[in-house]
Design a protein around this motif. Structure first.
Motif, PDB file in Angstrom:
ATOM      1  N   ILE A   2       0.802  -1.229   0.000  1.00 54.70           N
ATOM      2  CA  ILE A   2       0.000   0.000   0.000  1.00 54.70           C
ATOM      3  C   ILE A   2       0.835   1.280   0.000  1.00 54.70           C
ATOM      4  O   ILE A   2       0.278   2.362  -0.051  1.00 54.70           O
ATOM      5  N   TYR A   3       2.148   1.180   0.072  1.00 54.06           N
ATOM      6  CA  TYR A   3       2.953   2.391   0.220  1.00 54.06           C
ATOM      7  C   TYR A   3       3.741   2.771  -1.019  1.00 54.06           C
ATOM      8  O   TYR A   3       4.787   3.394  -0.934  1.00 54.06           O
ATOM      9  N   GLY A   4       3.235   2.427  -2.190  1.00 52.59           N
ATOM     10  CA  GLY A   4       3.884   2.833  -3.430  1.00 52.59           C
ATOM     11  C   GLY A   4       4.031   4.341  -3.528  1.00 52.59           C
ATOM     12  O   GLY A   4       5.017   4.856  -4.045  1.00 52.59           O
ATOM     13  N   PHE A   5       3.072   5.081  -2.992  1.00 55.77           N
ATOM     14  CA  PHE A   5       3.137   6.545  -3.024  1.00 55.77           C
ATOM     15  C   PHE A   5       4.286   7.072  -2.175  1.00 55.77           C
ATOM     16  O   PHE A   5       4.695   8.221  -2.326  1.00 55.77           O
ATOM     17  N   ARG A   6       4.843   6.238  -1.286  1.00 54.34           N
ATOM     18  CA  ARG A   6       5.998   6.624  -0.473  1.00 54.34           C
ATOM     19  C   ARG A   6       7.300   6.024  -0.996  1.00 54.34           C
ATOM     20  O   ARG A   6       8.310   6.072  -0.330  1.00 54.34           O
ATOM     21  N   GLY A   7       7.252   5.439  -2.156  1.00 57.52           N
ATOM     22  CA  GLY A   7       8.471   4.901  -2.749  1.00 57.52           C
ATOM     23  C   GLY A   7       8.663   3.409  -2.579  1.00 57.52           C
ATOM     24  O   GLY A   7       9.643   2.855  -3.055  1.00 57.52           O
ATOM     25  N   SER A   8       7.745   2.741  -1.887  1.00 53.67           N
ATOM     26  CA  SER A   8       7.902   1.296  -1.743  1.00 53.67           C
ATOM     27  C   SER A   8       7.618   0.630  -3.084  1.00 53.67           C
ATOM     28  O   SER A   8       6.954   1.192  -3.950  1.00 53.67           O
ATOM     29  N   ASP A   9       8.151  -0.572  -3.234  1.00 51.52           N
ATOM     30  CA  ASP A   9       8.011  -1.273  -4.502  1.00 51.52           C
ATOM     31  C   ASP A   9       7.863  -2.763  -4.218  1.00 51.52           C
ATOM     32  O   ASP A   9       8.782  -3.402  -3.693  1.00 51.52           O
ATOM     33  N   VAL A  10       6.729  -3.327  -4.558  1.00 50.46           N
ATOM     34  CA  VAL A  10       6.452  -4.743  -4.304  1.00 50.46           C
ATOM     35  C   VAL A  10       7.434  -5.643  -5.059  1.00 50.46           C
ATOM     36  O   VAL A  10       7.610  -6.804  -4.722  1.00 50.46           O
ATOM     37  N   HIS A  11       8.111  -5.095  -6.050  1.00 47.36           N
ATOM     38  CA  HIS A  11       9.129  -5.846  -6.785  1.00 47.36           C
ATOM     39  C   HIS A  11      10.165  -6.457  -5.838  1.00 47.36           C
ATOM     40  O   HIS A  11      10.626  -7.577  -6.057  1.00 47.36           O
ATOM     41  N   PHE A  12      10.526  -5.742  -4.795  1.00 52.17           N
ATOM     42  CA  PHE A  12      11.542  -6.248  -3.861  1.00 52.17           C
ATOM     43  C   PHE A  12      11.037  -7.484  -3.118  1.00 52.17           C
ATOM     44  O   PHE A  12      11.805  -8.387  -2.821  1.00 52.17           O
ATOM     45  N   PHE A  13       9.750  -7.510  -2.825  1.00 49.43           N
ATOM     46  CA  PHE A  13       9.159  -8.704  -2.201  1.00 49.43           C
ATOM     47  C   PHE A  13       9.247  -9.875  -3.174  1.00 49.43           C
ATOM     48  O   PHE A  13       9.666 -10.969  -2.802  1.00 49.43           O
ATOM     49  N   ASN A  14       8.862  -9.628  -4.407  1.00 50.90           N
ATOM     50  CA  ASN A  14       8.883 -10.681  -5.413  1.00 50.90           C
ATOM     51  C   ASN A  14      10.309 -11.124  -5.751  1.00 50.90           C
ATOM     52  O   ASN A  14      10.521 -12.263  -6.158  1.00 50.90           O
ATOM     53  N   GLN A  15      11.271 -10.254  -5.565  1.00 44.85           N
ATOM     54  CA  GLN A  15      12.678 -10.529  -5.847  1.00 44.85           C
ATOM     55  C   GLN A  15      13.341 -11.348  -4.733  1.00 44.85           C
ATOM     56  O   GLN A  15      14.398 -11.946  -4.937  1.00 44.85           O
ATOM     57  N   PHE A  16      12.725 -11.394  -3.562  1.00 40.48           N
ATOM     58  CA  PHE A  16      13.355 -12.001  -2.389  1.00 40.48           C
ATOM     59  C   PHE A  16      13.831 -13.430  -2.641  1.00 40.48           C
ATOM     60  O   PHE A  16      14.960 -13.781  -2.299  1.00 40.48           O
ATOM     61  N   SER A  17      13.006 -14.273  -3.223  1.00 41.55           N
ATOM     62  CA  SER A  17      13.401 -15.674  -3.415  1.00 41.55           C
ATOM     63  C   SER A  17      14.559 -15.807  -4.401  1.00 41.55           C
ATOM     64  O   SER A  17      15.333 -16.753  -4.329  1.00 41.55           O
ATOM     65  N   GLN A  18      14.705 -14.853  -5.297  1.00 37.50           N
ATOM     66  CA  GLN A  18      15.867 -14.860  -6.201  1.00 37.50           C
ATOM     67  C   GLN A  18      17.100 -14.333  -5.494  1.00 37.50           C
ATOM     68  O   GLN A  18      18.210 -14.821  -5.720  1.00 37.50           O
ATOM     69  N   ASP A  19      16.925 -13.331  -4.644  1.00 37.74           N
ATOM     70  CA  ASP A  19      18.049 -12.773  -3.891  1.00 37.74           C
ATOM     71  C   ASP A  19      18.595 -13.777  -2.874  1.00 37.74           C
ATOM     72  O   ASP A  19      19.799 -13.844  -2.647  1.00 37.74           O
ATOM     73  N   TYR A  20      17.680 -14.504  -2.245  1.00 43.40           N
ATOM     74  CA  TYR A  20      18.052 -15.455  -1.190  1.00 43.40           C
ATOM     75  C   TYR A  20      17.478 -16.820  -1.549  1.00 43.40           C
ATOM     76  O   TYR A  20      16.496 -17.271  -0.956  1.00 43.40           O
ATOM     77  N   PRO A  21      18.085 -17.514  -2.508  1.00 44.15           N
ATOM     78  CA  PRO A  21      17.522 -18.772  -3.002  1.00 44.15           C
ATOM     79  C   PRO A  21      17.451 -19.876  -1.927  1.00 44.15           C
ATOM     80  O   PRO A  21      16.651 -20.787  -2.052  1.00 44.15           O
ATOM     81  N   GLY A  22      18.242 -19.779  -0.887  1.00 38.68           N
ATOM     82  CA  GLY A  22      18.203 -20.790   0.169  1.00 38.68           C
ATOM     83  C   GLY A  22      17.148 -20.527   1.221  1.00 38.68           C
ATOM     84  O   GLY A  22      16.962 -21.336   2.147  1.00 38.68           O
ATOM     85  N   ALA A  23      16.412 -19.423   1.080  1.00 42.50           N
ATOM     86  CA  ALA A  23      15.394 -19.087   2.081  1.00 42.50           C
ATOM     87  C   ALA A  23      14.253 -20.094   2.025  1.00 42.50           C
ATOM     88  O   ALA A  23      13.904 -20.610   0.972  1.00 42.50           O
ATOM     89  N   LEU A  24      13.684 -20.323   3.167  1.00 45.73           N
ATOM     90  CA  LEU A  24      12.561 -21.270   3.256  1.00 45.73           C
ATOM     91  C   LEU A  24      11.243 -20.536   3.174  1.00 45.73           C
ATOM     92  O   LEU A  24      11.069 -19.471   3.599  1.00 45.73           O
TER      93      LEU A  24
END
Length: 173
Positions: free
Chosen positions: A151-173
């Motif tokens: 909900i905070y896109g108007f403040r600069g947040s970007d859901v892309h980072f959430f979606n990127q998490f499993s690629q950034d940390y492939p060993g995450a559970l």
């Protein structure tokens, strides 16, 4: 030691920065509130005064914003003040430029928990990455969030980072 400038005080310091720039003969077409918002956004995107001119050339007012941004930071520094965005901006810059500081912080903060990860902005994303690099075992990193609740896109947040998490940390559970 620095003091944090709150939202009530920021317009005063921004107005002072505007006055200083106007005294040089430069026209300032934006109001303090608009400048606070724009400069805050640039800080969340980890962009300093020079970066905004190079990265966003289609905006004709970025030259004057860069001048005001620089003057605003100079005024805050002269009074040992920081605004909220400076907290993450300065720490990320330090973590990324000083390996000793980064190592000390990584050892000190051995477990990282981020709630509402779907609402992180670029600066917060880089903070997490600096404290918990994507390589190595024993990440001790926990994030929680729901991309459908971003909900905070108007403040600069970007859901892309959430979606990127499993690629950034492939060993995450």
């Amino acid at each position: 030691a620095c003091t944090i400038v709150d939202d009530r005080e920021r317009p005063y310091w921004m107005s002072e920065a505007i006055r200083a720039i106007v005294r040089t003969g430069q026209a300032v077409p934006l109001k303090p509130g608009q400048l606070i918002e724009r400069i805050g956004y640039f800080k969340q995107q980890m962009m300093g005064p020079d970066d905004i001119i190079r990265a966003d050339t289609y905006r004709t007012d970025n030259g004057v914003i860069s001048l005001i941004y620089r003057e605003y930071q100079k005024l805050l520094a002269s009074q040992h003040l920081l605004d909220y965005e400076d907290l993450i901006f300065n720490v990320v810059r330090l973590l990324e430029s000083d390996p000793g500081f980064r190592s000390a912080c990584q050892k000190r903060f051995c477990h990282i928990f981020v709630d509402e990860y779907q609402d992180v902005n670029f600066g917060q994303y880089r903070l997490v990455r600096a404290l918990r690099p994507t390589v190595g075992k024993d990440q001790n990193l926990c994030v929680i969030g729901d991309p459908d609740q971003a909900i905070y896109g108007f403040r600069g947040s970007d859901v892309h980072f959430f979606n990127q998490f499993s690629q950034d940390y492939p060993g995450a559970l």
